[in-house]
Design an enzyme around this catalytic site. Structure first.
Site, mmCIF file in Angstrom:
data_model
loop_
_atom_site.group_PDB
_atom_site.id
_atom_site.type_symbol
_atom_site.label_atom_id
_atom_site.label_comp_id
_atom_site.label_asym_id
_atom_site.label_seq_id
_atom_site.Cartn_x
_atom_site.Cartn_y
_atom_site.Cartn_z
ATOM 1 N N PHE A 293 82.215 25.958 46.410
ATOM 2 C CA PHE A 293 81.053 26.605 45.790
ATOM 3 C C PHE A 293 80.005 27.008 46.805
ATOM 4 O O PHE A 293 78.828 27.107 46.494
ATOM 5 C CB PHE A 293 80.436 25.695 44.732
ATOM 6 C CG PHE A 293 81.395 25.294 43.658
ATOM 7 C CD1 PHE A 293 81.999 26.263 42.879
ATOM 8 C CD2 PHE A 293 81.719 23.982 43.438
ATOM 9 C CE1 PHE A 293 82.912 25.918 41.894
ATOM 10 C CE2 PHE A 293 82.632 23.622 42.456
ATOM 11 C CZ PHE A 293 83.225 24.592 41.681
ATOM 12 N N LEU A 697 91.502 40.143 35.539
ATOM 13 C CA LEU A 697 92.956 40.051 35.744
ATOM 14 C C LEU A 697 93.575 38.838 35.063
ATOM 15 O O LEU A 697 94.727 38.879 34.652
ATOM 16 C CB LEU A 697 93.282 40.032 37.233
ATOM 17 C CG LEU A 697 92.923 41.313 37.999
ATOM 18 C CD1 LEU A 697 93.318 41.174 39.461
ATOM 19 C CD2 LEU A 697 93.583 42.533 37.382
ATOM 20 N N ASN A 698 92.845 37.727 35.007
ATOM 21 C CA ASN A 698 93.352 36.551 34.289
ATOM 22 C C ASN A 698 92.205 35.951 33.486
ATOM 23 O O ASN A 698 91.410 35.160 33.992
ATOM 24 C CB ASN A 698 93.932 35.515 35.255
ATOM 25 C CG ASN A 698 94.555 34.336 34.505
ATOM 26 O OD1 ASN A 698 94.417 34.216 33.293
ATOM 27 N ND2 ASN A 698 95.231 33.458 35.240
ATOM 28 N N PRO A 699 92.087 36.336 32.223
ATOM 29 C CA PRO A 699 90.942 35.891 31.417
ATOM 30 C C PRO A 699 90.825 34.373 31.327
ATOM 31 O O PRO A 699 89.729 33.851 31.137
ATOM 32 C CB PRO A 699 91.205 36.500 30.043
ATOM 33 C CG PRO A 699 92.191 37.588 30.268
ATOM 34 C CD PRO A 699 92.985 37.230 31.486
ATOM 35 N N THR A 701 91.554 31.919 33.768
ATOM 36 C CA THR A 701 90.856 31.360 34.931
ATOM 37 C C THR A 701 89.473 31.986 35.086
ATOM 38 O O THR A 701 88.542 31.333 35.554
ATOM 39 C CB THR A 701 91.692 31.547 36.208
ATOM 40 O OG1 THR A 701 92.181 32.880 36.259
ATOM 41 C CG2 THR A 701 92.864 30.578 36.246
ATOM 42 N N GLN A 705 85.945 29.991 35.407
ATOM 43 C CA GLN A 705 84.948 30.207 36.463
ATOM 44 C C GLN A 705 83.554 30.395 35.843
ATOM 45 O O GLN A 705 82.566 29.845 36.321
ATOM 46 C CB GLN A 705 85.272 31.486 37.251
ATOM 47 C CG GLN A 705 86.410 31.344 38.205
ATOM 48 C CD GLN A 705 85.966 30.624 39.472
ATOM 49 O OE1 GLN A 705 85.869 29.405 39.494
ATOM 50 N NE2 GLN A 705 85.669 31.349 40.503
ATOM 51 N N LYS A 766 85.458 43.561 40.300
ATOM 52 C CA LYS A 766 84.107 43.258 40.781
ATOM 53 C C LYS A 766 83.928 41.815 41.233
ATOM 54 O O LYS A 766 83.009 41.526 41.985
ATOM 55 C CB LYS A 766 83.085 43.577 39.689
ATOM 56 C CG LYS A 766 82.901 45.075 39.437
ATOM 57 C CD LYS A 766 81.769 45.314 38.458
ATOM 58 C CE LYS A 766 81.410 46.796 38.395
ATOM 59 N NZ LYS A 766 80.286 47.009 37.449
ATOM 60 N N GLY A 767 84.755 40.916 40.743
ATOM 61 C CA GLY A 767 84.576 39.501 41.127
ATOM 62 C C GLY A 767 83.588 38.819 40.203
ATOM 63 O O GLY A 767 82.616 39.435 39.746
ATOM 64 N N GLU A 770 80.581 33.907 40.980
ATOM 65 C CA GLU A 770 79.185 33.469 40.993
ATOM 66 C C GLU A 770 78.396 33.926 39.770
ATOM 67 O O GLU A 770 77.306 33.416 39.503
ATOM 68 C CB GLU A 770 78.503 33.970 42.278
ATOM 69 C CG GLU A 770 79.026 33.234 43.490
ATOM 70 C CD GLU A 770 78.805 33.979 44.784
ATOM 71 O OE1 GLU A 770 77.992 33.518 45.590
ATOM 72 O OE2 GLU A 770 79.428 35.030 44.997
HETATM 73 MO MO1 MOS Z 1 79.205 32.022 48.307
HETATM 74 S S1 MOS Z 1 78.021 30.511 47.661
HETATM 75 O O1 MOS Z 1 79.039 32.501 49.876
HETATM 76 O O2 MOS Z 1 80.621 32.199 47.485
#
Ligand code: MOS
Length: 803
Positions: A293, A697-699, A701, A705, A766-767, A770
């Site tokens: 993290f 892509l994988n709802p 996981t 997150q 997009k990722g 976080e």
């Molecule tokens: Mo980050 S806290 O650099 O994924």
């Protein structure tokens, strides 16, 4: 390690297993947050329409993580599990003063502990560990400070000695008996402390610019309605279950380091520079990572001393620090403060925003969080002034922690927006809608997609926002005051270069290998699914290997960039294998076909006319040992220098700088809190987030997150705070450093809002690693205000704030 994850080789007789078809029950029991539909459509993520004969796409559907069974049954191996013959054990002695000099050691009692082998101090290591710069300054380290290089003490908890013994117990006992004598110097430990040095961020980080437009101070003076307040966030420390360990073993001139790290390439190359070794003589193995993290960041300060101790003793040495040590030998989220002034017209259009922010930095590293790039660009506002400063103090260097700037910076802005909504007597979502923008007010560039209000609308609907009484303090449930609050979550999209070896064996099995890391985010699963999808195999026929510098180089796991970076690399590699197979096929069994029309599906290379050739036969024909390719992916706008950076363990994480647009992921966070009218106890009864992060892509996981991040956001609002007292972190253990536990976690939901963004990158990713934590603290603080009429501007919010 990941090698043991592959299951039986695929053969046509094996029925397709874990893949879920639309509407089917998930064998893991958790529901697909998408329902049975993939809102991103079912087209092939490489941009080709799905052939009617194709099975449903593996990508975009929920799939349990492939290493899940190994993890829950305890057979999964982490670097910290490394056990080697003749292993010796290390323990740390850390400074008990915040700043000064070591004047002497009294080690007789420590050395007398049975099993104690040797105690190393700066007298052993001075000059032996060469300086290496911070990763963010073009180097490899999480701090440029070298603790065992001299008698200087730069902060409390600095490593001052390394004890090595035959057993963990003996090492700890000896470390406890080691006496260190100091001369104390004055120190500055936080904001406003005499001796702290406040600098403009631009002076600390040469690339930093304070975003600005228009004339914010004049517009603020002329504004019809203004809100002005200071917001503060506390120090927070990383507490992953797997501690910050390392194990170093020499084999002649070759060093192997077993270390949980989210950038094993930086550990390898940084250590080579520190010890004057050839990087080719260093191998770093991480296995699975037990939580990072943002911690486990680059080269740590303890690795070189443990390696030197191992060399001196002629034995492998393992260090498992105490939880308390982990507060000062690694990085943390530093405290921040924000002065925000917001001006608006009476009908709720923002006319001015001033955001002055200050963060903590150490004396010796250029690491400081910068977050006004997000707060300045979130809403339409013609006049913006931001100023970011850092206070340099006598502490260990801060570092990234999940959404490093957005968590504190959006707490400030999204609290101020809620204050403005109250001042204007406007619904907070209506105020955000009025100030929504398709264009970044600072750069003038369009957003590649901007479904922020779609997130608020989907979230409000699912959450039941319409029930909210607009007036604070009026909703009650028996003795509880009820409050509903919301806030935005936004995060710029990041992408990094990566290299990856993809192989196809004559048995029809595939291997995917890269020096990246499985940090618990599910990247192993996605690589297996992606390779299966694009090579026409079942996921069980794919073996994924990660976490070893002997594999092709990749960058750090961070910035929510892993899926985006690695799936593009994988797609590129799979396409190059397909082209090779297609060229071989048209020269033989599929003569006359157009190579571009040939598809890998169901273990065959198939032509549109119905002819097909078995994959294993084609592969064996090309090479009886199998074929492979090494894909080298660079994001748009970066060239060969990006690949050189990861090949040499340096930072190469960017936004895809060639883009004509600004690309962010979005979310809307909703919280329902209850505050006891007499005791002031605060409970979060419900959290709901609606998120738009490109193609998912994988709802399964992805949802994990997001909800994990939301629970951490709850901790950030109500629990987590490191207490600083005269330079020391006083609550450096899990008894007194409060984190959200299962009992704190409420009913929690994460929804996906469709975000088809075909300009952000070829796969539309997009990722979201976080995104889930961002804005939760503000949503909860806004809900507390709605419940009680009390605006709490310093986190965490505690019972005493309610009295
Ligand atoms: Mo980050 S806290 O650099 O994924």
């Amino acid at each position: 390690m990941s090698e043991r994850l592959g299951v039986a080789p695929w053969t046509a007789a094996v029925p397709p297993p874990v893949l879920l078809a639309a509407g089917e029950e998930n064998p893991m029991g958790s529901e697909s947050p998408m329902g049975s539909e993939n809102p991103m459509g079912s087209e092939n993520p490489m941009g080709r329409p799905t052939d009617a004969r194709d099975r449903p796409s593996l990508l975009g559907r929920p799939h349990p993580r492939v290493e899940g069974a190994a993890k829950v049954t305890g057979v999964a191996l982490y670097a910290s599990d490394t056990r080697l013959p003749r292993l010796a054990h290390a323990a740390l002695v850390t400074s008990t003063i915040p700043r000064g000099r070591i004047t002497g050691f009294d080690l007789a009692a420590a050395e007398a502990v049975p099993g104690c082998l040797r105690i190393f101090t700066h007298r052993d290591f001075a000059g032996a560990i060469r300086p290496v710069k911070h990763l963010m300054a073009g180097g490899h380290a999480n701090s440029g400070h070298r603790p065992l290089d001299s008698d200087a003490v730069a902060y409390a908890g600095q490593i001052v000695a390394l004890v090595v013994a035959d057993t963990v117990e003996a090492a700890r006992e000896a470390a406890a008996r080691a006496l260190v004598h100091y001369r104390r110097d004055d120190f500055a430990d936080g904001f406003d402390a005499p001796g702290s040095e406040t600098v403009r961020l631009a002076d600390l980080k040469p690339k930093h610019h304070d975003p600005r437009c228009g004339d914010a101070d004049a517009a603020l003076a002329a504004a019809e309605v203004t809100v002005a307040a200071r917001y503060e966030t506390p120090i927070q420390h990383h507490n992953p279950i797997e501690l910050f360990t390392t194990t170093c073993a020499w084999d002649g001139p070759r060093l192997t380091v077993y270390e949980p790290s989210r950038y094993i390439g930086a550990v390898r190359h940084g250590l080579a520079a520190q010890l004057g070794l050839d990087p080719a003589d260093i191998r770093v193995v991480a296995g699975l990572i037990g939580g990072h993290f943002g911690a486990k960041f680059a080269l740590a300060q303890y690795t070189a001393p443990v390696a030197l101790a191992a060399r001196a003793l002629g034995r492998p040495v393992s260090l498992v620090p105490s939880r308390r040590d982990c507060f000062t030998i690694a990085n943390y989220r530093p405290e921040t403060r924000h002065d925000i002034r917001l001006g608006a017209t009476r009908d709720g259009r923002f006319t001015a925003l001033v955001h002055e922010a200050e963060v903590i930095a150490s004396r010796f590293d250029p690491f400081a969080m910068e977050g006004t790039d997000v707060t300045a660009s979130l809403y339409a506002c013609p006049n913006v002034r931001t100023d970011e400063r850092a206070a340099r103090v006598d502490r260990n260097t801060p570092g990234p922690m999940r959404a490093p700037p957005e968590v504190p910076y959006l707490f400030a802005l999204e609290s101020a927006v809620d204050e403005m909504a109250h001042a204007l007597k406007l619904d907070p979502i209506a105020l955000r809608r009025r100030n929504d923008t398709l264009t970044d007010p600072i750069s003038g560039k369009p957003f590649s997609s901007r479904p922020l209000m779609a997130c608020f609308e989907a979230g409000a609907e699912a959450f039941g926002w319409a029930e909210r009484d607009p007036e604070p303090g009026r909703m009650r449930d028996g003795p509880w005051r009820i409050g509903l609050g919301c806030a935005a979550s936004v995060r710029p999209v990041k992408i990094a270069p990566a290299t990856m070896r993809i192989g196809l064996g004559p048995d029809g099995r595939a291997t995917v290998a890269s020096a990246h890391h499985e940090i618990g985010n599910g990247i192993t699963t996605l690589l297996a699914l992606g390779a299966a999808e694009w090579l026409g195999l079942l996921p069980e026929a794919v073996t994924v290997r990660l976490g070893d510098t002997d594999l092709p180089a990749a960058g750090l796991s961070g910035g929510s960039s892993t899926t985006t970076s690695l799936l593009h690399t994988l797609a590129q590699g799979c396409e190059s294998l397909r082209v090779r197979l297609a060229e071989a096929a048209v020269a033989g069994p599929l003569a006359g076909a157009d190579p571009a029309s040939l598809r890998l599906e169901s273990g065959r290379l198939a032509a549109p006319d119905g002819r097909a050739c078995p994959l294993d036969m084609l592969v064996a024909g090309l090479d009886p040992g199998g074929i492979e390719t090494v894909a080298a992916f660079t994001p748009e706008g970066s060239g060969p220098e990006a690949l050189e950076a990861i090949e040499s363990g340096r930072m190469a994480l960017g936004t895809g700088a060639g883009s004509q647009a600004v690309s962010w992921a979005f979310g809307a966070q909703f919280a329902r809190v209850q505050v006891h009218a007499e005791t002031g106890e605060i409970r979060v009864a419900r959290l709901l987030g609606a998120f738009a992060a490109g193609r998912v892509l994988n709802p399964l996981t992805a949802r994990s997150q997001l909800t994990g991040g939301m629970i951490w956001g709850l901790g950030s609002a109500l629990l987590e705070e490191t207490i600083l007292d005269r330079g020391h972190y006083r609550n450096a253990d899990l008894a007194e450093y409060l984190i959200a536990t299962a009992a704190d976690a409420p009913e929690i939901e994460a929804l996906f809002v469709p975000d088809p963004d075909d300009t952000v990158n070829p796969l539309g990713l997009k990722g979201l690693g976080e995104l889930g934590i961002i804005g939760v603290n503000a949503a909860i603080a806004n809900a507390v205000f709605h419940a009680t009429g009390r605006r709490i501007r310093a986190l965490p919010i505690r019972v005493e704030d309610m009295l």
